[in-house]
Design an enzyme around this catalytic site. Sequence first.
Site, PDB file in Angstrom:
ATOM      1  N   VAL A 270       0.823  -1.208   0.000  1.00  0.00           N
ATOM      2  CA  VAL A 270       0.000   0.000   0.000  1.00  0.00           C
ATOM      3  C   VAL A 270       0.862   1.265   0.000  1.00  0.00           C
ATOM      4  O   VAL A 270       0.687   2.168  -0.814  1.00  0.00           O
ATOM      5  CB  VAL A 270      -0.946  -0.008   1.219  1.00  0.00           C
TER       6      VAL A 270
ATOM      7  N   ASP B  17      10.403   3.425   6.584  1.00  0.00           N
ATOM      8  CA  ASP B  17      10.069   2.043   6.932  1.00  0.00           C
ATOM      9  C   ASP B  17      11.081   1.566   7.962  1.00  0.00           C
ATOM     10  O   ASP B  17      12.228   2.020   7.979  1.00  0.00           O
ATOM     11  CB  ASP B  17      10.117   1.148   5.679  1.00  0.00           C
TER      12      ASP B  17
ATOM     13  N   THR C 252      -1.928  -4.479   9.507  1.00  0.00           N
ATOM     14  CA  THR C 252      -2.893  -4.695  10.603  1.00  0.00           C
ATOM     15  C   THR C 252      -3.280  -6.180  10.597  1.00  0.00           C
ATOM     16  O   THR C 252      -4.359  -6.550  10.142  1.00  0.00           O
ATOM     17  CB  THR C 252      -4.144  -3.810  10.418  1.00  0.00           C
TER      18      THR C 252
ATOM     19  N   THR D  40      -6.084  -0.779   7.226  1.00  0.00           N
ATOM     20  CA  THR D  40      -7.462  -1.240   7.408  1.00  0.00           C
ATOM     21  C   THR D  40      -7.696  -1.588   8.877  1.00  0.00           C
ATOM     22  O   THR D  40      -6.945  -2.378   9.457  1.00  0.00           O
ATOM     23  CB  THR D  40      -7.723  -2.487   6.547  1.00  0.00           C
TER      24      THR D  40
ATOM     25  N   CYS E 134      -5.828  -9.110   3.414  1.00  0.00           N
ATOM     26  CA  CYS E 134      -7.027  -8.262   3.564  1.00  0.00           C
ATOM     27  C   CYS E 134      -8.292  -9.065   3.836  1.00  0.00           C
ATOM     28  O   CYS E 134      -8.790  -9.102   4.958  1.00  0.00           O
ATOM     29  CB  CYS E 134      -7.202  -7.405   2.318  1.00  0.00           C
TER      30      CYS E 134
ATOM     31  N   ARG F 275       1.160 -13.999   1.888  1.00  0.00           N
ATOM     32  CA  ARG F 275       0.562 -13.831   3.218  1.00  0.00           C
ATOM     33  C   ARG F 275      -0.778 -14.554   3.322  1.00  0.00           C
ATOM     34  O   ARG F 275      -1.648 -14.398   2.473  1.00  0.00           O
ATOM     35  CB  ARG F 275       0.386 -12.335   3.520  1.00  0.00           C
TER      36      ARG F 275
END
Length: 427
Positions: A14, A32, A86, A121, A261, A332
């Site tokens: 993102v 980062d 997240t 998110t 996600c 992931r």
Amino acid sequence: MDNIKICVIGLGYVGLPLARLFSTKYPTIGFDMNQSRVDDLNAGYDVTLEVSNDLLKNAIDNYGFRCTTDIDEIRDCNFYVVAVPTPVDNNNRSDLKPLWGASETVGKVIKPGDIVVYESTVYPGVTEEECLPVIERVSGLKFNEDFFAGYSPERINPGDKLHTVEKIKKVTSGSTPEIADVIDKVYNSVLINGTHKAPSIKVAEASKIIENSQRDVNIAFMNELAKIFNAMGIDTKDVIEAASSKWNFIKLSPGLVGGHCISVDPYYLIQKAQVYGVLPRIMSAARRLNDGMGAYVANQTIKLMNKKGILVKDAKILILGITFKENCPDIRNTKVVDIYYTLAEYTSNITIFDLWADIAHVKEEYGIDIVKDDLNKFAGKYDVVIHAVAHKDFEVMDIRSLLADPKNGVVYDVKSTLNKNQIDGRL
Ligand SMILES: NC(=O)c1ccc[n+]([C@@H]2O[C@H](COP(=O)([O-])OP(=O)(O)OC[C@H]3O[C@@H](n4cnc5c(N)ncnc54)[C@H](O)[C@@H]3O)[C@@H](O)[C@H]2O)c1
């Protein structure tokens, strides 16, 4: 707000595309905590393949974009954007550690008049209840008096070269009407299709989480249908094609739901709903159903092997693809590993082939050795082939040529993208 200088914190799937885009209009720096990621990016290489080397080098050479792990280099920014992960923990509870960490970083550098916008998110309330208090504590500044905030969720889709960051319409929000306008203007200035300004930060947070939860629930319905129709001997894809001829049928396919996600975000909303005494039964059932699809695929494949007289314990099995979706290196929460682990209870002769995934990364995450090679070298060697991920490089292959005995071998198509006469079963 004049002389905007942007810092994007968290340069993953993102943050990097967004930072690169902002850099074409505003002085922008990426921050980062991962030094090797920062080194790669400053050398013009994005391992996620979301930003091409040309585009990244163009941003570095022509717009002065660069990345850092040094907090001192981001002190002169005035517009901070947070795009850190997240995830959920082993009990599917929200893990806000990366957000707290990034908020501490912001707290150390934020100055009166600055703005921080969260992109990660989250369930409604995280920005105001979890993140901003950390910034207040660390900075000693007062939220909405000294510094301001917003939330603008990202809709990027890894591997999707059509809906790229600049083309995606984006939801924005701010902690006051004036700040919402400023934030909206900044995003609008780099987006081709503009923004949707939400009336509050919580509305913007909620909008993102329901986008992904809706997909999870709808795909779970398709997976449930696939189980029913498989049991009845009816081809699910044919059924969906027929039903899709109606104007308001929502066309989706059954499949594995992985990634950072859709397979994670609903847990955030499920968790928060319970605080308010609401038990979200549909979302919880969808999560359980979708999480079981890897094992289901493995068991369906075993049934087909049984029908063809293939002994599972001696079978040589090839799984095509391990990433959570096609044409991207993202592993992931991939559910392909559930197919692998279920089959591995019966046989150790399983090979996973994937040209997109990183061999070391897969080993580190899942303890599985994958292979990358010329797929033609694998021809004629297997009893079973599972087409788990529809990477474009598998399209050119005659899938049955991978079988030792094309007549009596089994090809299972998880994605239902192969020719029907090439396969023995599909979801
Ligand atoms: N990947 C997607 O398709 C997608 C789409 C929309 C929204 N999102 C959301 O965006 C957020 C980020 O996801 P992502 O896929 O880009 O994650 P990612 O794992 O690709 O990247 C996150 C980056 O943040 C860095 N990081 C972690 N903690 C940090 C900290 N405290 N300080 C500085 N850097 C830190 C990591 O090193 C990593 O480079 C998540 O909330 C995700 O749900 C992701």
